[in-house]
Design a protein around this motif. Structure first.
Motif, PDB file in Angstrom:
ATOM      1  N   VAL A 164      31.033  45.631  30.314  1.00  0.00           N
ATOM      2  CA  VAL A 164      30.791  46.709  29.349  1.00  0.00           C
ATOM      3  C   VAL A 164      31.006  48.091  29.968  1.00  0.00           C
ATOM      4  N   LEU A 209      30.054  46.152  45.978  1.00  0.00           N
ATOM      5  CA  LEU A 209      31.047  46.453  44.943  1.00  0.00           C
ATOM      6  C   LEU A 209      32.417  46.077  45.488  1.00  0.00           C
ATOM      7  N   ARG A 267      22.730  57.627  33.150  1.00  0.00           N
ATOM      8  CA  ARG A 267      21.437  57.749  33.838  1.00  0.00           C
ATOM      9  C   ARG A 267      21.626  58.134  35.301  1.00  0.00           C
ATOM     10  N   GLY A 296      24.598  45.894  40.631  1.00  0.00           N
ATOM     11  CA  GLY A 296      24.364  47.110  39.846  1.00  0.00           C
ATOM     12  C   GLY A 296      23.152  47.937  40.224  1.00  0.00           C
ATOM     13  N   ASP A 316      26.621  38.183  25.541  1.00  0.00           N
ATOM     14  CA  ASP A 316      25.266  38.367  25.029  1.00  0.00           C
ATOM     15  C   ASP A 316      24.795  39.791  25.347  1.00  0.00           C
TER      16      ASP A 316
HETATM   17  N1  ACO Z   1      23.701  43.545  27.935  1.00  0.00           N
HETATM   18  C1  ACO Z   1      22.447  43.108  27.894  1.00  0.00           C
HETATM   19  N2  ACO Z   1      21.719  42.844  28.979  1.00  0.00           N
HETATM   20  C2  ACO Z   1      22.300  43.051  30.177  1.00  0.00           C
HETATM   21  C3  ACO Z   1      23.619  43.516  30.303  1.00  0.00           C
HETATM   22  C4  ACO Z   1      24.336  43.752  29.125  1.00  0.00           C
HETATM   23  N3  ACO Z   1      25.609  44.204  29.109  1.00  0.00           N
HETATM   24  N4  ACO Z   1      23.928  43.617  31.605  1.00  0.00           N
HETATM   25  C5  ACO Z   1      22.827  43.254  32.290  1.00  0.00           C
HETATM   26  N5  ACO Z   1      21.854  42.901  31.426  1.00  0.00           N
HETATM   27  C6  ACO Z   1      20.501  42.427  31.716  1.00  0.00           C
HETATM   28  C7  ACO Z   1      20.376  41.798  33.078  1.00  0.00           C
HETATM   29  O1  ACO Z   1      20.786  40.459  33.059  1.00  0.00           O
HETATM   30  C8  ACO Z   1      18.893  41.941  33.333  1.00  0.00           C
HETATM   31  O2  ACO Z   1      18.251  40.909  32.635  1.00  0.00           O
HETATM   32  P1  ACO Z   1      16.958  40.173  33.305  1.00  0.00           P
HETATM   33  O3  ACO Z   1      15.939  41.276  33.469  1.00  0.00           O
HETATM   34  O4  ACO Z   1      16.623  39.136  32.299  1.00  0.00           O
HETATM   35  O5  ACO Z   1      17.456  39.637  34.626  1.00  0.00           O
HETATM   36  C9  ACO Z   1      18.538  43.249  32.632  1.00  0.00           C
HETATM   37  O6  ACO Z   1      19.614  43.526  31.725  1.00  0.00           O
HETATM   38  C10 ACO Z   1      18.371  44.416  33.578  1.00  0.00           C
HETATM   39  O7  ACO Z   1      19.478  44.412  34.457  1.00  0.00           O
HETATM   40  P2  ACO Z   1      19.633  45.520  35.545  1.00  0.00           P
HETATM   41  O8  ACO Z   1      20.873  45.218  36.348  1.00  0.00           O
HETATM   42  O9  ACO Z   1      18.344  45.732  36.265  1.00  0.00           O
HETATM   43  O10 ACO Z   1      19.915  46.781  34.600  1.00  0.00           O
HETATM   44  P3  ACO Z   1      20.069  48.283  35.020  1.00  0.00           P
HETATM   45  O11 ACO Z   1      19.152  49.102  34.232  1.00  0.00           O
HETATM   46  O12 ACO Z   1      20.112  48.440  36.522  1.00  0.00           O
HETATM   47  O13 ACO Z   1      21.560  48.609  34.470  1.00  0.00           O
HETATM   48  C11 ACO Z   1      23.794  48.865  35.301  1.00  0.00           C
HETATM   49  C12 ACO Z   1      22.663  47.897  34.946  1.00  0.00           C
HETATM   50  C13 ACO Z   1      24.218  49.567  34.017  1.00  0.00           C
HETATM   51  C14 ACO Z   1      24.942  48.050  35.843  1.00  0.00           C
HETATM   52  C15 ACO Z   1      23.296  49.881  36.342  1.00  0.00           C
HETATM   53  O14 ACO Z   1      22.648  49.218  37.377  1.00  0.00           O
HETATM   54  C16 ACO Z   1      24.404  50.723  36.923  1.00  0.00           C
HETATM   55  O15 ACO Z   1      25.006  51.538  36.239  1.00  0.00           O
HETATM   56  N6  ACO Z   1      24.659  50.576  38.226  1.00  0.00           N
HETATM   57  C17 ACO Z   1      25.622  51.387  38.948  1.00  0.00           C
HETATM   58  C18 ACO Z   1      27.018  51.019  38.622  1.00  0.00           C
HETATM   59  C19 ACO Z   1      27.927  51.833  39.510  1.00  0.00           C
HETATM   60  O16 ACO Z   1      27.665  52.968  39.809  1.00  0.00           O
HETATM   61  N7  ACO Z   1      29.036  51.255  39.930  1.00  0.00           N
HETATM   62  C20 ACO Z   1      29.827  51.951  40.908  1.00  0.00           C
HETATM   63  C21 ACO Z   1      31.052  52.456  40.365  1.00  0.00           C
HETATM   64  S1  ACO Z   1      32.174  51.249  39.814  1.00  0.00           S
HETATM   65  C22 ACO Z   1      33.557  51.403  40.836  1.00  0.00           C
HETATM   66  O17 ACO Z   1      33.560  51.996  41.877  1.00  0.00           O
HETATM   67  C23 ACO Z   1      34.798  50.694  40.350  1.00  0.00           C
END
Ligand code: ACO
Length: 326
Positions: free
Chosen positions: A155, A189, A256, A216, A27
């Motif tokens: 994603v 993580l 961002r 996240g 979704d």
């Molecule tokens: N599509 C639609 N809606 C989504 C999706 C999606 N793919 N994913 C999450 N949502 C929803 C959530 O369920 C939430 O819904 P709700 O408000 O009804 O509960 C809403 O979107 C907001 O979710 P947030 O998690 O607050 O969204 P945010 O703006 O924080 O973005 C993200 C999420 C992209 C994951 C961001 O937090 C991020 O980039 N975090 C850092 C990731 C990172 O740096 N990872 C480390 C590296 S990875 C590694 O080391 C392997």
């Protein structure tokens, strides 16, 4: 005596997964993914292909770019959190694929910061006087750790590999690094199962515990802070001003996050090399793939100062200061 980057290479598998493809799997929407992350598509390794297969191609390209043959390589180190197997190491498998014998090869794990740790490890292998030239590789099949039913992580991730040939020189190319970590953030993580804490069982598979889990929004804030601080630390350590830096090559987790770092440091975002729209987050491979692209596009000139900066699981973070000597 110093250590320079002599050649860069990268390899991205051909299969592309677009945001539209995800609309049919979970979704989500192209609009949500694009505005919240900056990602439009990512590469996925076909079934049967593993991190050593991606890594060896990046390594061959880096050797070609350095004008050397793989036989001239004296050590191989590989950053990965998605190795072919627990053991042997992915570096050993790459060594064999390159047809090399009797050189040290090993993996290390610092998640998305892995390549930055690798440059510092490789530099010190050479500065200790034993070796003249080595390969630092970062190769990841993050799709294998991805839960494609979890819209909040699936994603974000993609597969790819980057590599550099580093070499002893009279000049200082890999000037230095600031590296850090904080293991108390383990659960922000991680992949909960599959290791010695929670070995694979029917239960761990059923509960999807072999996939990456992520908090996240907590990570988002820490990432901006840690990456901004890393750039500040490295500028301070080497007595440079931000104006002295020609290009910043950041980890590509979220557009961002990069924009937040640019804002925090008051550095124009144009100074950051960004390719997240094409590949998403390839963990350790992001920085060397971006570096290779920036170099091949002619964005880096001899004498330029570059900074690499990353943040990832561990948590780990840091920055390297590089003087481009090639
Ligand atoms: N599509 C639609 N809606 C989504 C999706 C999606 N793919 N994913 C999450 N949502 C929803 C959530 O369920 C939430 O819904 P709700 O408000 O009804 O509960 C809403 O979107 C907001 O979710 P947030 O998690 O607050 O969204 P945010 O703006 O924080 O973005 C993200 C999420 C992209 C994951 C961001 O937090 C991020 O980039 N975090 C850092 C990731 C990172 O740096 N990872 C480390 C590296 S990875 C590694 O080391 C392997």
């Amino acid at each position: 005596m110093g250590v320079v980057i002599k050649g860069t290479g990268s390899y991205l598998p051909e299969i592309i997964l677009t945001n539209r493809d995800f609309e049919m799997m979970v979704d989500t929407s192209d609009e949500w993914i694009t505005t919240r992350t900056g990602i439009k598509e990512r590469r996925i390794a076909p079934r049967g292909m593993a991190s050593s297969d991606l890594g060896v191609e990046a390594a061959k390209r880096a050797c070609e770019d350095a004008g050397i043959s793989p036989e001239d390589i004296e050590f191989i180190i590989c950053a990965t959190i998605s190795p072919d197997k627990f053991f042997p190491s992915t570096a050993c498998l790459i060594q064999s694929k390159l047809g090399l014998r009797d050189i040290p090869s090993f993996d290390f794990s610092a998640a998305c910061s892995g390549f930055l740790y690798g440059l510092e490890i490789g530099k010190n292998f050479i500065l200790n006087g034993e070796y003249r030239r080595g390969l630092v590789i970062a190769s990841e099949c993050m799709s294998r750790l991805t839960d494609y039913t979890d819209r909040s992580t699936c994603v974000l991730l993609g597969d790819g590999a980057g590599a550099v040939v580093i070499e002893k020189s009279d000049e200082e190319g890999i000037v230095g690094s600031y590296l850090s970590s904080d293991g108390s953030y383990e659960k922000l993580l991680h992949a909960p199962a599959g290791g010695s804490r929670l070995p694979a069982s029917f239960d761990t598979v059923e509960r999807r515990l072999h996939f990456m889990k992520m908090e996240g929004s907590a990570l988002f804030k820490i990432a901006i802070q840690a990456m901004s601080n890393s750039v500040k630390k490295i500028l301070e350590k080497y007595n440079l001003k931000k104006e002295d830096i020609s290009l910043i090559v950041p980890h590509q987790a979220n557009l961002r996050i990069i924009a937040g770092v640019a804002r925090n440091l008051d550095i124009p975002i144009e100074k950051f090399y960004i390719n997240i729209e094409k590949y998403g987050n390839m963990s350790a491979a992001c920085v060397p793939v971006a570096l290779d692209e920036a170099v091949k596009k002619g964005l880096v000139k001899k004498g330029d100062f570059l900074i690499t900066v990353a943040f990832g699981g561990g948590l780990t973070w840091g920055a390297n200061l590089i003087r481009w000597i090639k």
